[in-house]
Design an enzyme around this catalytic site. Sequence first.
Site: not given
Ligand code: FPP
Length: 259
Positions: A36, A84
């Site tokens: 996250d 998501n």
């Molecule tokens: C949370 O950050 C992350 C995600 C919803 C997606 C996770 C994806 C990756 C780490 C990159 C791609 C994955 C792979 C396996 C190549 P957020 O967007 O919720 O962050 P925030 O809470 O700060 O807005």
Amino acid sequence: MRFTEIKRKKSLNSKISNTYGLDPDKLPVHIAIIMDGNGRWAKKKLLNRIKGHEKGADTVRMVVRTCREIGISVLTLYAFSTENWERPKTEVAALMMLLKKFLISEKKEMTDNNIRLNVIGQKKRLPADVQEEIQRAMNATCVNDGMLLNLALSYGSRAEILRAVRRIAADVKDGLQDIGHISEDNFASHLYTAGMPDPELLIRTSGEMRISNFLLWQIAYSEIHITQTLWPDFTKEELIRILNDFQSRERRFGRVLEE
Ligand code: FPP
């Protein structure tokens, strides 16, 4: 390799755990991570959220490599939740693109390093081209037994539990299952993680104190580690520190340890 054969692995380099001050016999067999903070990382740097996900994908590569190096048997990464899908279309499309790129670029690395890829979640909801790459990478790595990498994609734990309930109910209806014989093990065998050991360690980055519909059944006895670090800033050194902390915890599973 069937998932039921997953056991504690030896690290790639027997000295590696010592180098990091870790006891190889006390490493968690299964680590699960809620990645996250990509969006906040990007915002802090006045960048588009997508840049945060791109940098997050680099962290994924580093964590996979490190876990394999030190001898973790199963690594489960929460890459895309059922919730998501509600994000803006452009962000969902960018995440799907990143995922596809990752599956293509890491296929060789996974093959070379004896890593088996598996996906948990509603695979059929993913775009057709992503499903194809998943299938290719899963086929290419299906005989590998060095580490199992579970990517949780379009994953939601409540949906997973409901799916298991429906399957068991159908078995009961068809006379294949007796209600009196539905056990915890039997229930777990209907989850995406059937045959795998439960995570012993759950890590969440970016400081949020939530589980966010992740592995609700499987984390019943997991040790939880929440770090303030945003996922793109997460480093190998911090992962090693977390593992050292894990090894210092007393795991009692609700029991009293004998003197
Ligand atoms: C949370 O950050 C992350 C995600 C919803 C997606 C996770 C994806 C990756 C780490 C990159 C791609 C994955 C792979 C396996 C190549 P957020 O967007 O919720 O962050 P925030 O809470 O700060 O807005």
